[in-house]
Write an enzyme that holds these catalytic residues in place. Sequence first.
Site, short mmCIF file in Angstrom:
data_model
loop_
_atom_site.label_atom_id
_atom_site.label_comp_id
_atom_site.label_asym_id
_atom_site.label_seq_id
_atom_site.Cartn_x
_atom_site.Cartn_y
_atom_site.Cartn_z
CE LYS A 13 0.57 -2.14 9.73
NZ LYS A 13 -0.42 -2.62 10.53
CB ALA B 95 1.15 -6.37 11.91
CG ASN B 96 0.74 -5.86 6.32
OD1 ASN B 96 1.27 -7.01 7.27
ND2 ASN B 96 1.70 -5.36 5.55
CB SER C 144 -12.30 -1.76 10.07
OG SER C 144 -11.62 -1.34 11.04
CD GLU D 66 -4.01 3.63 15.24
OE1 GLU D 66 -2.43 4.09 16.16
OE2 GLU D 66 -3.77 4.55 14.61
CE1 TYR E 255 -5.44 3.27 10.18
CE2 TYR E 255 -4.26 2.12 7.93
CZ TYR E 255 -5.99 2.91 9.02
OH TYR E 255 -7.17 2.68 8.28
NE ARG F 169 -2.23 -1.72 3.42
CZ ARG F 169 -2.74 -1.88 5.36
NH1 ARG F 169 -3.84 -1.54 5.12
NH2 ARG F 169 -1.62 -2.44 5.90
CG ASP G 20 -3.24 -3.79 13.79
OD1 ASP G 20 -4.28 -4.21 15.27
OD2 ASP G 20 -3.33 -3.40 13.58
CB VAL H 228 -12.28 -7.52 20.58
CG1 VAL H 228 -12.43 -5.98 21.01
CG2 VAL H 228 -13.52 -8.58 20.70
CG LEU H 229 -10.23 -1.26 17.47
CD1 LEU H 229 -8.45 -1.53 17.49
CD2 LEU H 229 -10.81 -0.30 16.76
CB SER I 143 -18.54 -11.26 24.44
OG SER I 143 -16.92 -11.73 24.68
#
Length: 370
Positions: free
Chosen positions: A73, A298-299, A132, A116, A92, A15, A268, A237-238, A218
């Site tokens: 990144k 992670a990407n 996402s 983010e 990010y 990217r 990440d 989950v974030l 959950s």
Amino acid sequence: MLIGIPKEIKNQEERVGATPSMVASLVSGGHEVIVEHNAGVGSGFADADYSAVGAKIGSADEAWQTEMVVKVKEPLATEYHYFRPNMIIYTYLHLAADPKLTAAMLESKVTGVAYETMVGRNGGLPLLAPMSEIAGRMSVQVGTHFLEEPHGGKGRLLAGTTGVARGKVTVIGAGTVGFNAAKIAVGLGAQVTILDINASRLEELDNLFDGKVQTLMSTPHNIAEAVKASDLVIGAVLIPGAKAPTLVTTAMIESMEAGSVVVDVPIDQGGIFETTTHATTHDDPVYVSHGVLHYTVANIPGAVPKTATEALTSATTGPALKIANLGIETAAQNDRMIATGVNTYEGELTSKAVADSLGLHYQPLIDLIG
């Protein structure tokens, strides 16, 4: 403002921080843009495409020796030597999971604006949402791939077939990643369970999927039962800016059938599986723990750079223009979304979520810029 677009150097990261369209917008706003040679090739953009809209093509050093660096990144250790006071890095960052990068940015007094953590006017994370969406959709795609026996999996077809049960997919987290993962899994014909702590969101998804998914609150018990029965588990989950919570224990992983697959999308941010030991790369994307394949790249969107770059820059162009036009201080004062993206400023950590995750001192941005 002088703006640099360096080539990403993370493994298999093709990217690029700006498309020619984004560069054209910056140039038309009176800014000078330096794009590193071949920075956009992996996303389908040649140097000539950038030159045609007014960018200068230069070296990595030239792209970094600018007032604002626009990336995809987080900077890697080999790029830390470029850091200096008053530089803006717009990308990010995921600082909560990277204390070394955080320390380097604080020591050098770099202003870090993280995609983010930028919260939109109506809530949500508009600069994270495009990636996402892609990561959620790809999580099922890669999970299906590694469930195949030649790739180390148990040999389960999620769609099943006549007279044979469909595969079971559990999605932990009902946000953008989780919704898109469930959407693809349902489309493939899998039995899908979604868990979240937000009952209203679960009700919303139950209606959206017209009862085609199982929704559960959950809790540790519900997670354990769902994970045990699953062929594929997707962590989605974030907590904006903060380290991801550990929700799936080693014991839960041990309860799964050998050859099952887990995909830890928020790796990440530290990941949600206790058995997640490290981030992997597209070159070597999985490792086996307790008989279960762990995909911890992670990407993830970096595997589809053409789609991902265009989706990302559609969200990042507006704030970049505002920062370039006004400077970071005025831009942050005038736009709360930009303010929420500022994680470091003049040697201070300005994101409470990051500070809490790393056990560091937090200084509100408003106290620093007035």
